[in-house]
Design a protein around this motif. Structure first.
Motif, PDB file in Angstrom:
ATOM      1  N   LEU A 254       0.862  -1.183   0.000  1.00  0.00           N
ATOM      2  CA  LEU A 254       0.000   0.000   0.000  1.00  0.00           C
ATOM      3  C   LEU A 254       0.895   1.228   0.000  1.00  0.00           C
ATOM      4  CD1 LEU A 254      -2.944   1.125   0.258  1.00  0.00           C
ATOM      5  CD2 LEU A 254      -2.606   1.048   2.747  1.00  0.00           C
ATOM      6  N   ILE A 255       0.644   2.159  -0.943  1.00  0.00           N
ATOM      7  CA  ILE A 255       1.534   3.313  -1.132  1.00  0.00           C
ATOM      8  C   ILE A 255       0.726   4.605  -1.087  1.00  0.00           C
ATOM      9  CG2 ILE A 255       3.342   4.319  -2.575  1.00  0.00           C
ATOM     10  CD1 ILE A 255       3.381   1.619  -4.113  1.00  0.00           C
ATOM     11  N   PHE A 256       1.276   5.611  -0.400  1.00  0.00           N
ATOM     12  CA  PHE A 256       0.699   6.952  -0.387  1.00  0.00           C
ATOM     13  C   PHE A 256       1.775   7.941  -0.840  1.00  0.00           C
ATOM     14  CE2 PHE A 256      -1.503   4.460   2.820  1.00  0.00           C
ATOM     15  CZ  PHE A 256      -2.824   4.684   2.492  1.00  0.00           C
TER      16      PHE A 256
ATOM     17  N   PRO B 101       1.407  -5.552  -9.757  1.00  0.00           N
ATOM     18  CA  PRO B 101      -0.037  -5.749  -9.570  1.00  0.00           C
ATOM     19  C   PRO B 101      -0.431  -5.906  -8.105  1.00  0.00           C
ATOM     20  CG  PRO B 101       0.986  -7.729 -10.482  1.00  0.00           C
ATOM     21  CD  PRO B 101       2.021  -6.648 -10.532  1.00  0.00           C
ATOM     22  N   ASN B 102       0.523  -6.197  -7.240  1.00  0.00           N
ATOM     23  CA  ASN B 102       0.252  -6.344  -5.806  1.00  0.00           C
ATOM     24  C   ASN B 102       0.374  -5.023  -5.052  1.00  0.00           C
ATOM     25  OD1 ASN B 102       3.014  -6.611  -6.562  1.00  0.00           O
ATOM     26  ND2 ASN B 102       3.531  -7.287  -4.499  1.00  0.00           N
ATOM     27  N   ALA B 103       0.569  -3.905  -5.791  1.00  0.00           N
ATOM     28  CA  ALA B 103       0.721  -2.595  -5.164  1.00  0.00           C
ATOM     29  C   ALA B 103      -0.515  -1.731  -5.418  1.00  0.00           C
ATOM     30  CB  ALA B 103       1.961  -1.881  -5.698  1.00  0.00           C
ATOM     31  N   GLU B 104      -0.990  -1.074  -4.370  1.00  0.00           N
ATOM     32  CA  GLU B 104      -2.120  -0.153  -4.449  1.00  0.00           C
ATOM     33  C   GLU B 104      -1.607   1.249  -4.140  1.00  0.00           C
ATOM     34  OE1 GLU B 104      -6.000   0.883  -1.690  1.00  0.00           O
ATOM     35  OE2 GLU B 104      -5.462  -1.224  -1.962  1.00  0.00           O
ATOM     36  N   LEU B 105      -1.679   2.149  -5.114  1.00  0.00           N
ATOM     37  CA  LEU B 105      -1.130   3.497  -4.976  1.00  0.00           C
ATOM     38  C   LEU B 105      -2.230   4.525  -4.792  1.00  0.00           C
ATOM     39  CD1 LEU B 105       1.140   5.650  -5.202  1.00  0.00           C
ATOM     40  CD2 LEU B 105       0.845   5.529  -7.703  1.00  0.00           C
TER      41      LEU B 105
ATOM     42  N   LEU C 299      -3.109  12.487   6.763  1.00  0.00           N
ATOM     43  CA  LEU C 299      -3.026  11.406   7.737  1.00  0.00           C
ATOM     44  C   LEU C 299      -4.380  10.752   8.046  1.00  0.00           C
ATOM     45  CD1 LEU C 299      -0.278  12.723  10.184  1.00  0.00           C
ATOM     46  CD2 LEU C 299      -0.131  10.776   8.612  1.00  0.00           C
ATOM     47  N   PRO C 300      -5.474  11.522   8.206  1.00  0.00           N
ATOM     48  CA  PRO C 300      -6.765  10.848   8.422  1.00  0.00           C
ATOM     49  C   PRO C 300      -7.161   9.940   7.261  1.00  0.00           C
ATOM     50  CG  PRO C 300      -6.902  13.137   9.102  1.00  0.00           C
ATOM     51  CD  PRO C 300      -5.589  12.977   8.384  1.00  0.00           C
ATOM     52  N   TYR C 301      -6.901  10.382   6.028  1.00  0.00           N
ATOM     53  CA  TYR C 301      -7.202   9.547   4.856  1.00  0.00           C
ATOM     54  C   TYR C 301      -6.313   8.307   4.840  1.00  0.00           C
ATOM     55  CZ  TYR C 301      -7.596   8.039  -0.005  1.00  0.00           C
ATOM     56  OH  TYR C 301      -7.785   7.288  -1.147  1.00  0.00           O
ATOM     57  N   ILE C 302      -5.033   8.493   5.172  1.00  0.00           N
ATOM     58  CA  ILE C 302      -4.110   7.364   5.194  1.00  0.00           C
ATOM     59  C   ILE C 302      -4.582   6.315   6.194  1.00  0.00           C
ATOM     60  CG2 ILE C 302      -1.760   6.687   5.871  1.00  0.00           C
ATOM     61  CD1 ILE C 302      -0.796   9.339   4.609  1.00  0.00           C
ATOM     62  N   TRP C 303      -5.003   6.754   7.361  1.00  0.00           N
ATOM     63  CA  TRP C 303      -5.496   5.807   8.355  1.00  0.00           C
ATOM     64  C   TRP C 303      -6.761   5.091   7.856  1.00  0.00           C
ATOM     65  CZ3 TRP C 303      -4.435   2.732  12.034  1.00  0.00           C
ATOM     66  CH2 TRP C 303      -5.470   2.176  12.806  1.00  0.00           C
ATOM     67  N   GLU C 304      -7.631   5.830   7.191  1.00  0.00           N
ATOM     68  CA  GLU C 304      -8.874   5.249   6.666  1.00  0.00           C
ATOM     69  C   GLU C 304      -8.589   4.088   5.718  1.00  0.00           C
ATOM     70  OE1 GLU C 304     -12.178   6.699   3.427  1.00  0.00           O
ATOM     71  OE2 GLU C 304     -11.515   8.175   4.905  1.00  0.00           O
ATOM     72  N   LYS C 305      -7.512   4.199   4.948  1.00  0.00           N
ATOM     73  CA  LYS C 305      -7.149   3.139   4.009  1.00  0.00           C
ATOM     74  C   LYS C 305      -6.215   2.104   4.646  1.00  0.00           C
ATOM     75  CE  LYS C 305      -9.448   5.046   0.712  1.00  0.00           C
ATOM     76  NZ  LYS C 305     -10.719   4.425   0.251  1.00  0.00           N
TER      77      LYS C 305
END
Length: 240
Positions: free
Chosen positions: A173-175, A196-200, A213-219
């Protein structure tokens, strides 16, 4: 995600802790580490934040950071989740390459995937030559709040590692902030597109990702509590 009866949130996270690797010239008490640590503790999960500056920031190398990370992974009872911020992302990727059986999943925050390449070559050939000749480079350390010299060995050692071409099979998982002036968003996008195993998640933010940060925690929490492909396969085999 809905929990099965009698199942606690932290029962879904592989291992008893999540390991957070901080960035360059940062520390274990960074704002991101503090925020994520608080949110994880609310769910009964501990965030372990090793100080990768130790024993001395001036003699920092990627190899030393990897050794510290590997020691944490090997001390754990189960494969762990690694969260890597900036340079910590570079270290997390290489740690997962070295110990794929000890890393359950990766979370990368504005990862400096070319730390030994584009990140340092922004100094230019003259800057790199001056660093080599002097033997050290003065750097403002945000964790210490002062200028600290870092030895040229950091650059030489970083060039030995290739995060960009890393072969990783675990969920990632990438931000990445689109206004990042330290890490090129296009580089992170290209890295993620090959896996394909990475979600950006591309965010309207800078390198610090503070406002996100709130969005990052949500995901992040659903990602941590979802079963990995390996565990789903094991479960299917058990039913057959």
């Amino acid at each position: 995600m809905p929990l099965q009866p009698g199942l606690q949130n932290n029962d879904l996270v592989r291992g008893d802790v999540v390991i957070y690797l901080h960035g360059f010239a940062s520390g274990a008490a960074s704002s991101k580490a503090n925020y994520l640590g608080r949110r994880l503790r609310e769910q009964g999960v501990e965030l372990e934040t090793p100080d990768l500056n130790l024993p001395d920031f001036s003699t920092l190398t990627i190899t030393r950071m990897l050794e510290q990370t590997r020691a944490r992974l090997e001390a754990a009872n189960e494969p762990q989740t690694l969260i890597g911020s900036s340079l910590g992302g570079f270290v997390a990727v290489n740690a997962a390459v070295q110990s794929p059986d000890r890393v359950d999943r990766l979370v990368l925050l504005a990862p400096a995937l070319e730390f030994g390449g584009n990140r340092m070559t922004k100094l230019g050939n003259v800057g790199l030559e001056q660093w080599r000749a002097a033997g050290h480079l003065p750097v403002f350390h945000y964790g210490y709040g002062r200028i600290v010299p870092v030895h040229y060995e950091l650059y030489e050692d970083a060039c030995r590692y290739d995060a960009f071409n890393a072969d990783l099979r675990m969920p990632i998982l990438i931000f990445q902030g689109m206004r990042d002036d330290a890490v090129d968003p296009a580089t992170v996008e290209a890295w993620a597109s090959r896996r394909p195993n990475a979600e950006l998640h591309l965010l309207d933010d800078d390198h610090q990702l503070t406002s996100s940060l709130p969005y990052i925690w949500e995901k992040l929490w659903p990602f941590l509590t979802s079963r990995s492909p390996d565990s789903r396969l094991e479960s299917d085999r058990a039913r057959s």
